[in-house]
Enzyme design. Structure first.
Site, PDB file in Angstrom:
ATOM      1  N   THR A  65       0.376  -1.180  -0.249  1.00 36.06           N
ATOM      2  CA  THR A  65      -0.244   0.569  -0.485  1.00 36.06           C
ATOM      3  C   THR A  65       0.984   1.234   0.174  1.00 36.06           C
ATOM      4  O   THR A  65       1.308   0.992   0.222  1.00 36.06           O
ATOM      5  CB  THR A  65      -0.681   0.201   0.960  1.00 36.06           C
ATOM      6  OG1 THR A  65      -1.880  -0.682   1.287  1.00 36.06           O
ATOM      7  CG2 THR A  65      -1.665   1.140   1.111  1.00 36.06           C
ATOM      8  N   ARG A 101     -12.520  -9.965   2.486  1.00 38.54           N
ATOM      9  CA  ARG A 101     -11.678  -8.923   3.352  1.00 38.54           C
ATOM     10  C   ARG A 101     -11.762  -7.121   2.519  1.00 38.54           C
ATOM     11  O   ARG A 101     -11.853  -7.304   1.300  1.00 38.54           O
ATOM     12  CB  ARG A 101     -10.656  -8.915   3.508  1.00 38.54           C
ATOM     13  CG  ARG A 101      -9.880  -8.271   4.590  1.00 38.54           C
ATOM     14  CD  ARG A 101      -8.184  -8.961   3.784  1.00 38.54           C
ATOM     15  NE  ARG A 101      -7.396  -7.653   4.977  1.00 38.54           N
ATOM     16  CZ  ARG A 101      -7.187  -7.184   4.585  1.00 38.54           C
ATOM     17  NH1 ARG A 101      -6.893  -6.212   3.082  1.00 38.54           N
ATOM     18  NH2 ARG A 101      -6.146  -5.859   5.370  1.00 38.54           N
ATOM     19  N   GLY A 146     -10.073  -3.660   3.103  1.00 38.85           N
ATOM     20  CA  GLY A 146      -8.363  -3.071   3.771  1.00 38.85           C
ATOM     21  C   GLY A 146      -9.548  -1.531   4.369  1.00 38.85           C
ATOM     22  O   GLY A 146     -10.369  -1.478   4.202  1.00 38.85           O
ATOM     23  N   ASP A 147      -8.198  -1.436   4.911  1.00 36.05           N
ATOM     24  CA  ASP A 147      -8.437   0.127   4.829  1.00 36.05           C
ATOM     25  C   ASP A 147      -8.592   1.260   4.901  1.00 36.05           C
ATOM     26  O   ASP A 147      -9.037   2.411   4.445  1.00 36.05           O
ATOM     27  CB  ASP A 147      -7.595   0.632   6.840  1.00 36.05           C
ATOM     28  CG  ASP A 147      -6.550   0.309   6.447  1.00 36.05           C
ATOM     29  OD1 ASP A 147      -5.788  -0.192   5.944  1.00 36.05           O
ATOM     30  OD2 ASP A 147      -5.140   1.257   6.772  1.00 36.05           O
ATOM     31  N   THR A 190      -0.453   2.682   6.246  1.00 39.03           N
ATOM     32  CA  THR A 190       0.236   0.852   5.383  1.00 39.03           C
ATOM     33  C   THR A 190      -0.035  -0.100   6.492  1.00 39.03           C
ATOM     34  O   THR A 190       0.725   0.323   7.909  1.00 39.03           O
ATOM     35  CB  THR A 190       1.146   1.002   4.659  1.00 39.03           C
ATOM     36  OG1 THR A 190       2.558   1.334   5.187  1.00 39.03           O
ATOM     37  CG2 THR A 190       0.929   2.086   3.878  1.00 39.03           C
TER      38      THR A 190
END
Length: 155
Positions: A4, A32, A34-35, A55
């Site tokens: 990332t 999933r 992610g952020d 990250t």
């Protein structure tokens, strides 16, 4: 296909911008999220204060709204590095699952945070030693070491 990247920018006129990429579909676990695509977690920008990004283990960043938390801390007067360290500590304090802890009770994963304030100040911090970040201050580009909470035990 891996990793990332976060980028914060402050223009000469003081406008702030930020973006965070993600590795996308590579190695993605089914279901999933992610952020990176969650504003406030993997990236947050407030043109009155600054921006931040993350990250690493996105699930931990989501739990504390990491980037939003960092911008809030800068608004309270912390430097970008201090704000990033505060977010890393918050993750370390909230990580309770045994499978996510090392033998000393520290997170067994890493998260790195990056921040830029509206006045051009910048900083970075991670849970574990070894993270680096790149900065261009309008004059030169540099690669710097991030501050950290923990360093690996010597053997």
């Amino acid at each position: 296909t891996t990793g990332t990247i976060h980028c914060s920018a402050v223009t000469e006129s003081g406008h702030v911008a930020a973006c965070t990429s993600t590795s996308g579909l590579s190695w993605k676990l089914p279901g999933r999220l992610g952020d990176s695509p969650i504003v406030g977690a993997g990236m947050y920008c407030d043109n009155e204060i600054g921006s931040a990004g993350a990250t690493g283990r996105g699930e931990a960043v989501i739990q504390i709204c990491g980037s939003f938390f960092i911008v809030q801390q800068m608004e309270r007067g912390l430097s970008p590095t201090e704000a990033c360290l505060a977010a890393a500590k918050k993750i370390a304090d909230k990580t309770k699952e045994k499978r996510l802890l090392d033998a000393k009770g520290r997170p067994n994963f890493n998260v790195s945070f990056y921040a830029a304030r509206k006045d051009g100040a910048y900083g970075s911090a991670s849970i574990w030693k070894g993270a680096t970040f790149a900065v261009h201050d309008g004059t030169a580009a540099r690669k710097l070491e991030a501050e950290f909470l923990y360093q690996p035990d010597r053997r």
